[in-house]
Design an enzyme around this catalytic site. Structure first.
Site, PDB file in Angstrom:
ATOM      1  N   THR A 126      44.946  52.007  38.775  1.00 16.92           N
ATOM      2  CA  THR A 126      45.639  52.954  37.896  1.00 16.92           C
ATOM      3  C   THR A 126      45.512  54.410  38.372  1.00 16.92           C
ATOM      4  O   THR A 126      46.493  55.156  38.363  1.00 16.92           O
ATOM      5  CB  THR A 126      45.061  52.813  36.469  1.00 16.92           C
ATOM      6  OG1 THR A 126      45.127  51.422  36.110  1.00 16.92           O
ATOM      7  CG2 THR A 126      45.832  53.634  35.466  1.00 16.92           C
TER       8      THR A 126
ATOM      9  N   GLY B 172      38.315  47.642  37.747  1.00 20.45           N
ATOM     10  CA  GLY B 172      38.707  48.602  36.721  1.00 20.45           C
ATOM     11  C   GLY B 172      38.068  49.958  36.948  1.00 20.45           C
ATOM     12  O   GLY B 172      37.602  50.611  36.013  1.00 20.45           O
ATOM     13  N   GLY B 173      38.060  50.410  38.205  1.00 17.73           N
ATOM     14  CA  GLY B 173      37.399  51.679  38.526  1.00 17.73           C
ATOM     15  C   GLY B 173      38.092  52.896  37.915  1.00 17.73           C
ATOM     16  O   GLY B 173      37.450  53.933  37.723  1.00 17.73           O
TER      17      GLY B 173
ATOM     18  N   HIS C 230      39.878  46.846  33.084  1.00 16.68           N
ATOM     19  CA  HIS C 230      41.069  47.097  33.908  1.00 16.68           C
ATOM     20  C   HIS C 230      42.056  48.019  33.191  1.00 16.68           C
ATOM     21  O   HIS C 230      42.194  47.952  31.967  1.00 16.68           O
ATOM     22  CB  HIS C 230      41.800  45.780  34.206  1.00 16.68           C
ATOM     23  CG  HIS C 230      41.063  44.873  35.146  1.00 16.68           C
ATOM     24  ND1 HIS C 230      40.343  43.796  34.719  1.00 16.68           N
ATOM     25  CD2 HIS C 230      40.960  44.892  36.497  1.00 16.68           C
ATOM     26  CE1 HIS C 230      39.826  43.171  35.778  1.00 16.68           C
ATOM     27  NE2 HIS C 230      40.180  43.817  36.868  1.00 16.68           N
ATOM     28  N   GLY C 231      42.753  48.813  33.981  1.00 19.37           N
ATOM     29  CA  GLY C 231      43.836  49.647  33.439  1.00 19.37           C
ATOM     30  C   GLY C 231      43.283  50.869  32.723  1.00 19.37           C
ATOM     31  O   GLY C 231      42.069  51.128  32.740  1.00 19.37           O
TER      32      GLY C 231
ATOM     33  N   ASP D  25      43.227  39.915  45.810  1.00 22.91           N
ATOM     34  CA  ASP D  25      42.593  40.139  44.507  1.00 22.91           C
ATOM     35  C   ASP D  25      42.924  38.998  43.526  1.00 22.91           C
ATOM     36  O   ASP D  25      43.914  38.281  43.706  1.00 22.91           O
ATOM     37  CB  ASP D  25      43.111  41.487  43.982  1.00 22.91           C
ATOM     38  CG  ASP D  25      42.173  42.128  42.979  1.00 22.91           C
ATOM     39  OD1 ASP D  25      40.973  41.828  43.001  1.00 22.91           O
ATOM     40  OD2 ASP D  25      42.649  42.950  42.170  1.00 22.91           O
TER      41      ASP D  25
HETATM   42  P1  13P Z   1      42.172  49.804  37.555  1.00 18.06           P
HETATM   43  O1  13P Z   1      43.663  49.831  37.561  1.00 18.06           O
HETATM   44  O2  13P Z   1      41.616  49.958  36.184  1.00 18.06           O
HETATM   45  O3  13P Z   1      41.576  50.771  38.493  1.00 18.06           O
HETATM   46  O4  13P Z   1      41.733  48.323  38.020  1.00 18.06           O
HETATM   47  C1  13P Z   1      42.082  47.853  39.279  1.00 18.06           C
HETATM   48  C2  13P Z   1      41.396  46.566  39.549  1.00 18.06           C
HETATM   49  O5  13P Z   1      40.304  46.328  39.084  1.00 18.06           O
HETATM   50  C3  13P Z   1      42.060  45.593  40.414  1.00 18.06           C
HETATM   51  O6  13P Z   1      41.330  44.424  40.518  1.00 18.06           O
END
Ligand code: 13P
Length: 300
Positions: free
Chosen positions: A251, A227-228, A195-196, A88
């Site tokens: 997250t 950022g799902g 993200h997060g 990633d």
């Molecule tokens: P989240 O922690 O918001 O799910 O994001 C993870 C991500 O997009 C890693 O690239």
């Protein structure tokens, strides 16, 4: 079975389902992800983030990544489920080559905060080298920022939060040109996701009109949602149907792990096997999301 990520994503695009790419920091995450995929007969993407273990080895980061990818390959090669291993958010050519040498089947070259022409140039260079090694390339156009800007250093000890805070939505007209110029296998897009955790846990507004325009601009390229977590079950299920083929989730699956520990602690006053409890909680959240995203029984 280990595959280039493009093989998993082109099937997902054709059949309009989405594959979860949970954040993988250590061996427990890998095992949980593979077990979840096997139980639901789903393809799986091990999305390797900077490892959680603190390395003090001579070769520093590169040795930590080599070890992490070696473990991930071992899990992928021992299962009948189709698996891709992605590195990633890697901002440099050297970082991508390091991951390829370690054995990933996909790299994400993230130059999304650079001007368009520079982003194109960096992605192009990685695509030439990665494709020569049979490795897929993910790029990002527009920029996916952080939902709730705060200091994550205590909990993550890591470099992933060097991401910029402000999101820039992906421009459909640019996407077509970007793909033509770079040859990237898939592209992460910014459509209201972040993200997060989202500030105040508000479910974000996802710009589905924009997603639809992006889809039209690049009908043959799988799109990726970063950022799902916290994005809302309805939103991610709809995005999967509209041609988001990979969703990165960190997250929420991590919350699955710590919530499982807290639950047992609150009920019993102790947790005798915390690592196993955490793995099961992490896995349960992956299973829940695979069902939402439509990749159940899509393994071949
Ligand atoms: P989240 O922690 O918001 O799910 O994001 C993870 C991500 O997009 C890693 O690239």
């Amino acid at each position: 079975m280990l595959y280039p990520m493009s093989e998993l994503l082109s099937r997902a695009l054709k059949e309009r389902y989405c594959i979860i790419a949970p954040s993988i920091r250590d061996e427990s995450c890998m095992r949980a992800a593979i077990e979840a995929a096997e139980e639901l007969n789903s393809p799986m993407i091990l999305n390797c983030m900077f490892p959680s273990w603190d390395y003090d080895w001579d070769q520093g980061d590169s040795e930590a990544i080599r070890f992490q990818v070696a473990l991930a390959r071992e899990y992928a090669l021992r299962t009948h489920i189709p698996v891709a291993i992605n590195r990633d958010h890697t901002p440099t050519f050297e970082g991508c080559m390091q991951a390829i040498a370690a054995g990933v089947t996909s790299v994400m070259i993230d130059c999304s905060t650079l001007p368009f022409a520079e982003n194109v140039q960096h992605v192009k260079e990685v695509v030439i080298a990665a494709h020569a090694a049979g490795v897929s390339v993910e790029a990002e156009l527009g920029h996916v920022g952080i939902g709730d800007v705060q200091d994550h250093s205590e909990t993550t000890n890591d470099k992933d939060f060097e991401l910029e805070a402000n999101s820039v939505l992906t421009d459909p007209a640019e996407l077509h040109e970007f793909i033509q110029l770079t040859g990237a296998d898939c592209v992460a897009v910014s459509i209201g996701n972040a993200h997060g955790p989202y500030a105040k846990k508000i479910i974000p507004h996802i710009d589905f009109d924009r997603l639809s325009a992006l889809r039209k601009a690049a009908p043959e390229t799988p799109l990726v949602l970063h950022g799902g977590s916290g994005t809302g079950d309805e939103n991610i299920a709809k995005a999967a149907k509209m041609g988001i083929c990979k969703i990165n989730v960190g997250t929420d699956v991590e919350a699955g792990a710590w919530k499982a520990i807290v639950e047992i602690y609150q009920a019993k006053g102790r947790v005798t096997n915390p690592f196993s409890v955490a793995r099961k909680g992490y896995k349960a959240e992956i299973i829940r999301q695979i069902k939402l995203l439509g990749s159940e029984n899509k393994a071949w």
